[in-house]
Every structure is written in C-alpha cells, then in structure tokens.
Design an enzyme around this catalytic site. Structure first.
Site, PDB file in Angstrom:
ATOM      1  N   GLY A  97      38.963   9.803  25.275  1.00 38.20           N
ATOM      2  CA  GLY A  97      37.561   9.512  25.617  1.00 38.20           C
ATOM      3  C   GLY A  97      36.756  10.804  25.557  1.00 38.20           C
ATOM      4  O   GLY A  97      37.167  11.781  24.931  1.00 38.20           O
ATOM      5  N   PHE A  98      35.611  10.830  26.217  1.00 37.41           N
ATOM      6  CA  PHE A  98      34.750  12.029  26.192  1.00 37.41           C
ATOM      7  C   PHE A  98      35.493  13.263  26.691  1.00 37.41           C
ATOM      8  O   PHE A  98      35.385  14.339  26.113  1.00 37.41           O
ATOM      9  CB  PHE A  98      33.517  11.805  27.074  1.00 37.41           C
ATOM     10  CG  PHE A  98      32.495  10.913  26.448  1.00 37.41           C
ATOM     11  CD1 PHE A  98      31.704  11.362  25.402  1.00 37.41           C
ATOM     12  CD2 PHE A  98      32.330   9.611  26.885  1.00 37.41           C
ATOM     13  CE1 PHE A  98      30.760  10.540  24.821  1.00 37.41           C
ATOM     14  CE2 PHE A  98      31.386   8.778  26.306  1.00 37.41           C
ATOM     15  CZ  PHE A  98      30.604   9.241  25.269  1.00 37.41           C
ATOM     16  N   GLU A 114      20.320  -2.281  30.576  1.00 39.61           N
ATOM     17  CA  GLU A 114      20.205  -2.146  29.115  1.00 39.61           C
ATOM     18  C   GLU A 114      20.620  -3.446  28.420  1.00 39.61           C
ATOM     19  O   GLU A 114      19.973  -3.893  27.472  1.00 39.61           O
ATOM     20  CB  GLU A 114      21.049  -0.956  28.636  1.00 39.61           C
ATOM     21  CG  GLU A 114      20.466   0.360  29.149  1.00 39.61           C
ATOM     22  CD  GLU A 114      21.149   1.609  28.632  1.00 39.61           C
ATOM     23  OE1 GLU A 114      22.306   1.530  28.206  1.00 39.61           O
ATOM     24  OE2 GLU A 114      20.511   2.678  28.672  1.00 39.61           O
ATOM     25  N   GLY A 128      44.542  10.097  26.676  1.00 41.62           N
ATOM     26  CA  GLY A 128      43.188   9.540  26.605  1.00 41.62           C
ATOM     27  C   GLY A 128      42.257  10.323  25.702  1.00 41.62           C
ATOM     28  O   GLY A 128      42.014  11.509  25.914  1.00 41.62           O
ATOM     29  N   ASP A 143      36.220  10.680  34.317  1.00 38.34           N
ATOM     30  CA  ASP A 143      36.084   9.587  35.295  1.00 38.34           C
ATOM     31  C   ASP A 143      37.277   9.455  36.231  1.00 38.34           C
ATOM     32  O   ASP A 143      37.132   9.002  37.366  1.00 38.34           O
ATOM     33  CB  ASP A 143      35.950   8.249  34.547  1.00 38.34           C
ATOM     34  CG  ASP A 143      34.536   7.998  34.049  1.00 38.34           C
ATOM     35  OD1 ASP A 143      33.683   8.892  34.207  1.00 38.34           O
ATOM     36  OD2 ASP A 143      34.290   6.901  33.498  1.00 38.34           O
ATOM     37  N   ALA A 165      29.186  10.382  31.191  1.00 43.20           N
ATOM     38  CA  ALA A 165      29.765  11.184  30.111  1.00 43.20           C
ATOM     39  C   ALA A 165      29.698  12.697  30.354  1.00 43.20           C
ATOM     40  O   ALA A 165      30.651  13.423  30.040  1.00 43.20           O
ATOM     41  CB  ALA A 165      29.070  10.823  28.800  1.00 43.20           C
ATOM     42  N   GLN A 166      28.588  13.199  30.908  1.00 44.54           N
ATOM     43  CA  GLN A 166      28.414  14.649  30.996  1.00 44.54           C
ATOM     44  C   GLN A 166      29.495  15.387  31.806  1.00 44.54           C
ATOM     45  O   GLN A 166      30.038  16.384  31.327  1.00 44.54           O
ATOM     46  CB  GLN A 166      27.012  15.000  31.523  1.00 44.54           C
ATOM     47  CG  GLN A 166      25.969  15.095  30.415  1.00 44.54           C
ATOM     48  CD  GLN A 166      26.342  16.094  29.320  1.00 44.54           C
ATOM     49  OE1 GLN A 166      26.847  17.172  29.581  1.00 44.54           O
ATOM     50  NE2 GLN A 166      26.119  15.719  28.068  1.00 44.54           N
TER      51      GLN A 166
HETATM   52  C1  LIG Z   1      29.324  -0.130  29.174  1.00 45.01           C
HETATM   53  C2  LIG Z   1      29.255   1.312  29.589  1.00 45.01           C
HETATM   54  C3  LIG Z   1      28.077   2.018  29.411  1.00 45.01           C
HETATM   55  C4  LIG Z   1      27.998   3.357  29.770  1.00 45.01           C
HETATM   56  N1  LIG Z   1      26.817   4.024  29.581  1.00 45.01           N
HETATM   57  C5  LIG Z   1      26.737   5.340  29.866  1.00 45.01           C
HETATM   58  C6  LIG Z   1      25.547   6.067  29.604  1.00 45.01           C
HETATM   59  O1  LIG Z   1      24.559   5.503  29.118  1.00 45.01           O
HETATM   60  N2  LIG Z   1      25.551   7.398  29.870  1.00 45.01           N
HETATM   61  C7  LIG Z   1      26.634   8.037  30.398  1.00 45.01           C
HETATM   62  O2  LIG Z   1      26.602   9.245  30.589  1.00 45.01           O
HETATM   63  N3  LIG Z   1      27.763   7.363  30.686  1.00 45.01           N
HETATM   64  C8  LIG Z   1      27.849   6.041  30.419  1.00 45.01           C
HETATM   65  N4  LIG Z   1      29.001   5.349  30.694  1.00 45.01           N
HETATM   66  C9  LIG Z   1      30.114   6.064  31.350  1.00 45.01           C
HETATM   67  C10 LIG Z   1      30.879   6.910  30.354  1.00 45.01           C
HETATM   68  O3  LIG Z   1      31.181   6.166  29.201  1.00 45.01           O
HETATM   69  C11 LIG Z   1      32.142   7.439  31.015  1.00 45.01           C
HETATM   70  O4  LIG Z   1      31.758   8.204  32.139  1.00 45.01           O
HETATM   71  C12 LIG Z   1      32.975   8.275  30.066  1.00 45.01           C
HETATM   72  O5  LIG Z   1      33.416   7.497  28.998  1.00 45.01           O
HETATM   73  C13 LIG Z   1      34.156   8.902  30.800  1.00 45.01           C
HETATM   74  O6  LIG Z   1      34.935   9.603  29.876  1.00 45.01           O
HETATM   75  P1  LIG Z   1      36.504   9.739  30.102  1.00 45.01           P
HETATM   76  O7  LIG Z   1      36.986  10.602  28.969  1.00 45.01           O
HETATM   77  O8  LIG Z   1      36.785  10.149  31.483  1.00 45.01           O
HETATM   78  O9  LIG Z   1      37.092   8.252  29.933  1.00 45.01           O
HETATM   79  P2  LIG Z   1      36.965   7.223  28.732  1.00 45.01           P
HETATM   80  O10 LIG Z   1      35.856   7.579  27.818  1.00 45.01           O
HETATM   81  O11 LIG Z   1      36.950   5.877  29.370  1.00 45.01           O
HETATM   82  O12 LIG Z   1      38.326   7.408  27.919  1.00 45.01           O
HETATM   83  C14 LIG Z   1      39.585   7.040  28.429  1.00 45.01           C
HETATM   84  C15 LIG Z   1      40.568   6.918  27.274  1.00 45.01           C
HETATM   85  O13 LIG Z   1      41.877   6.830  27.807  1.00 45.01           O
HETATM   86  C16 LIG Z   1      42.627   5.877  27.079  1.00 45.01           C
HETATM   87  N5  LIG Z   1      43.699   5.414  27.984  1.00 45.01           N
HETATM   88  C17 LIG Z   1      43.562   4.917  29.227  1.00 45.01           C
HETATM   89  N6  LIG Z   1      44.764   4.676  29.782  1.00 45.01           N
HETATM   90  C18 LIG Z   1      45.683   5.015  28.866  1.00 45.01           C
HETATM   91  C19 LIG Z   1      47.108   5.003  28.844  1.00 45.01           C
HETATM   92  N7  LIG Z   1      47.832   4.606  29.906  1.00 45.01           N
HETATM   93  N8  LIG Z   1      47.752   5.401  27.714  1.00 45.01           N
HETATM   94  C20 LIG Z   1      47.042   5.817  26.635  1.00 45.01           C
HETATM   95  N9  LIG Z   1      45.695   5.869  26.605  1.00 45.01           N
HETATM   96  C21 LIG Z   1      45.022   5.482  27.702  1.00 45.01           C
HETATM   97  C22 LIG Z   1      41.618   4.814  26.721  1.00 45.01           C
HETATM   98  O14 LIG Z   1      42.038   4.064  25.597  1.00 45.01           O
HETATM   99  C23 LIG Z   1      40.365   5.663  26.432  1.00 45.01           C
HETATM  100  O15 LIG Z   1      40.291   6.021  25.061  1.00 45.01           O
HETATM  101  C24 LIG Z   1      29.121   4.001  30.343  1.00 45.01           C
HETATM  102  C25 LIG Z   1      30.308   3.299  30.511  1.00 45.01           C
HETATM  103  C26 LIG Z   1      30.386   1.955  30.136  1.00 45.01           C
HETATM  104  C27 LIG Z   1      31.665   1.200  30.312  1.00 45.01           C
END
Ligand SMILES: Cc1cc2nc3c(=O)[nH]c(=O)nc-3n(C[C@H](O)[C@H](O)[C@H](O)COP(=O)(O)OP(=O)(O)OC[C@H]3O[C@@H](n4cnc5c(N)ncnc54)[C@H](O)[C@@H]3O)c2cc1C
Length: 425
Positions: free
Chosen positions: A17-18, A174, A15, A305, A322-323
C-alpha cells in the site's frame, strides 16, 4: 519462495500500500535485499475507489502493478502471497506459498472494513475497501437500474432505486455525490423509462455533522453541496440493522433499500504471531515507538494505518489516511539504512498537509493549516492533488482525460456490468 541467498541483510515488507511502496522505494538499490509480499499484485489508490464504484473510472486507472513499481530496483523481489503468521523467535514468516526468513520485518498491512460485530450488515452490506468490492458496487447500481426499468411494483422499484450510504466521512460524502451525479445526468438519458425522482440517495452519519474529522466550515459546505445534489443527509443516525431489504436506525428512520453501502469504519489488519499486548484493542493497530519499531521488538516495524504511534500532538495515533503512511514509509527507508550501518535513527514527525473531500462533479472542501475554502477552486485543488498522487504517468493521463471528458459531457463512461454481482438474497 525462490529468493536467492545473499550476503546482504534481508528486509521483508508485508503490504504494497502507500506505506509499503514508499518504504520500498527509499530502501531500494542499497546493500540490502528487499522482499515485498502482497496478496494482490497491484497497489490500490483507495482515495479514488468511489469513482470506480460510481462508474466514473475503470479500475486499472487507479491500480498499478507492484512488479512495475519495483522494476528498476536492484536486489528487490516481489511475491504474490498472503502472509499467515509471524514467528518472531525464528525471524520467519509463514505465507500461502511457503516460509521466508527475515533480518528485518516491516508490517504495512493497512486496515479492513469494520462492521462493529453486526453479522447481518456484514452479510448484506456492500463494503468499499478493495477494487473487486468497488466493481461489485458498480455492477449492483447498474443491475438495480436495469431491474427497476422492468419492475411494475412501485414499492419494489423504489427499493431498487434507494441507495443508502452509511458513514459521512470523506468516503461516504464523495460516494454520495458521485451517485447523485448518476441520478442527475445518467438516469434521465440512459433510463428514460425510469423517473429520476424515484431514485433517492441517503447518507447516514452517526455524529452530529458530516466530515466530522474536518472543520465545521467544511461540514457545512459539504452538507449544502450534498443537499443541492439531492442527497438526503441524516446526522446523529446510527444504523441498527440491515437484512438485505430494510434499514433500521436508532432515530426510528426506516428505509426499504436493495443497496446499503458500508463506509462507516475500519479496523487494523494485523498478522498473527506477535505478542497480544502489542495490539491496541479497539483499533487493532500495533503500538510503535517514534521510529515505527513495534513495542518490544528491535527488528520488527509497523507503518501506516496498522501502526499506532502515540505522541503529544497525536495521543490517539495519527489519522488513518495516506500522508502518515507515505511519510512513515519514506522515513523508515532512510532510518533502516542508518540502523544497519550503526548510525542513530531520526524520530518521526508528522507534517499534516491538510484534508479535502469532493462533492459531485465540480465542488470540494479543503482544510489547510491556515486556510479553509470550498467550491469550484477547491475542486480544482482536489483534482490536482489526486492526479499528482496517483502512481504511474499512464494512470495520471487516463484519469485526467476521463475527468475532462466527464466534465464536458456530464458523462460517466464506465457504465459496464462486466461481472454481474449476485446478491445473497
Ligand atoms: C474508500 C477509501 C477512500 C479513502 N480516501 C482517502 C483520501 O481521500 N485521502 C487519504 O489520505 N486517505 C484516504 N483513504 C485512506 C488511505 O487509503 C489509507 O490511509 C492508506 O491506504 C493506508 O496505507 P497503508 O499502506 O497503511 O495500507 P493499504 O494502502 O491499505 O495497504 C495495505 C496492503 O497490505 C496488503 N495486505 C494486507 N494484509 C496482507 C497479508 N496478510 N499478506 C499480504 N498482503 C497483505 C493489502 O493487499 C494492501 O495492498 C481512503 C481509504 C479508503 C478505503
């Protein structure tokens, strides 16, 4: 997978993501081989997805290629693949492009949309979790406008122009504000054959107030800003069903609508293979200790997350924003280097930097630890924070330019149906 064998320990991250990218950045250029796997080749800045849905930004200004993020990192590899399962006994992952072994595994797979078991809403509702989904919403909104412009039946036209958003958290608020801006500034100019008053935006929230995770002050201000924009907010309202045409709720509110946008919840996105009891039932998140180590595993970590770290301050885990993902990713980057060199790791302590949401083109609400404010200045703070958080200088410049242009011209420049969305019905 064509990853060279190396004498360094191998860390595989699932993953980008953030959490995943901040971990990868911290662990880069050490005597460690890093492999980042994601099913998409880009990082998505989810907080601005709603601006793609409402034609304010192009998708490439909020997405960033993962290979570009890693380009200066030695011993770091990216593979575009979906991880299908984990074999923790063999320290191996099964993916859509083959198997890969690991010494340390970091799971940062985030969340997916939660429909709470309602198949009909899953079929007909519009989720907004990924770039393609945001583009679907953009296309559908514009297609509805086009269809409404040629529809003689008054009721059918109203259904095309009724937009129902479910979930009054920051995403729903939003998005409702941004769609209201389309109604107030774009519809009268581009669609002179439509009557703006025929378009309605409904925001339905199950709890007694919008932005339930923020302060009462923020909720009150956001409700006021939304009603000034013409958004019809219904709190204490749970959607019971949506069949693609009609929304039914627990409060006997019934709406005819061709569009229901589902922003009402997420659930963890775990990978198959670990013992079932490391997942917390309802949330689908991995239970981790204060070093983000998954319960019962020494070399498997979960971040962001998908992780659930229960502490005295956060007995139900950290908020899924995100934080915590960024901070956990950064700390684990340092901790893993310590672990590999036999030094003690540092416990995670979340620094809450506050929360904010924007409502329309020049209003926002901000909750900080000591201050709460709302209005124009809050919107300025919101813009600055989001610009700085975007990945990539180019994206920051483009988004800044777009916002400036939109602000001066009351315009939303990305009103394009590039890939028409086909509704099932
Ligand atoms: C519409 C929306 C608005 C948001 N607004 C805010 C905001 O204003 N402020 C804030 O702080 N937070 C916001 N959030 C929440 C924030 O985006 C998340 O908390 C954050 O992205 C979590 O980061 P992460 O790295 O845990 O997961 P993610 O950023 O979701 O990244 C997960 C990654 O894992 C990859 N992945 C998943 N499963 C697999 C697999 N089996 N194989 C390969 N790759 C995989 C995905 O492709 C993705 O790239 C928002 C979320 C959404 C959906």
């Amino acid at each position: 997978m064509n990853i060279p064998e190396s004498s360094y320990p191998r860390v595989v991250i699932i993953g980008g993501g953030f959490a995943g990218i901040n971990f990868a950045r911290k662990i880069a250029n050490k005597h460690i081989q890093v492999v980042l796997i994601d099913k998409r080749n880009y990082h998505t800045f989810q907080p601005l997805l709603y601006q793609v849905s409402s034609a304010g930004l192009e998708p490439d200004s909020i997405a960033y290629p993962l290979r570009k993020i890693l380009k200066n990192h030695k011993n770091t590899f990216f593979r575009l693949a979906e991880v299908e399962s984990i074999n923790s006994e063999k320290n191996e992952l099964m993916t859509s492009i083959g198997n890969i072994s690991y010494d340390y595994l970091v799971i940062a797979t985030g969340t997916k949309t939660n429909y709470f078991g309602n198949k009909s809403i899953e079929t007909y509702g519009m989720p907004m979790k990924k770039v393609p989904q945001a583009l679907n919403i953009r296309s559908l909104i514009l297609q509805n406008f086009e269809q409404a412009a040629i529809t003689h039946d008054k009721e059918a036209r109203k259904a095309l122009l009724n937009f129902v958003i479910v979930g009054g958290g920051p995403t729903g608020v939003e998005l409702a504000g941004a769609i209201a801006e389309l109604k107030n500034h774009i519809l009268p100019r581009d669609y002179r054959d439509l009557i703006p008053e025929d378009m309605q935006i409904y925001l339905l929230e199950g709890s007694p107030r919008v932005l339930p995770t923020m302060s009462e002050h923020a909720s009150k201000k956001a409700s006021k800003f939304l009603s000034k924009l013409g958004v019809l907010v219904h709190c204490d309202t749970f959607v019971k069903n949506y069949d693609g045409k009609r929304v039914t709720t627990n409060s006997n509110l019934e709406l005819q609508s061709e569009t229901l946008i589902w922003a009402a919840g997420v659930t963890g996105n775990p990978v198959e293979g670990l013992q079932a009891d490391v997942l917390v039932d309802r949330a689908n998140r991995y239970k981790v200790n204060e070093y983000n180590q998954v319960e019962g595993y020494d070399n498997i970590f979960a971040l962001g997350d998908i992780s659930l770290m229960q502490t005295d301050d956060y007995p139900n885990g950290h908020p899924q924003v995100a934080q915590p993902a960024i901070q956990q990713g950064e700390l684990l980057g340092k901790n893993l280097v310590k672990l590999i060199s036999g030094k003690p790791m540092k416990k995670f302590k979340y620094r809450d930097k506050g929360s904010m949401a924007t409502v329309g083109r020049n209003k926002a609400v901000v909750d900080l630890k000591r201050f709460r404010f709302a209005g124009f200045f809050a919107w300025f703070v919101w813009m600055f924070v989001h610009l700085m958080a975007l990945v990539g200088f180019r994206n920051r410049v483009i988004v800044f330019f777009n916002w400036g242009y939109n602000y001066i011209n009351f315009d939303k420049a990305a009103r394009l149906i590039i890939r028409p969305f086909n509704k099932l019905n």
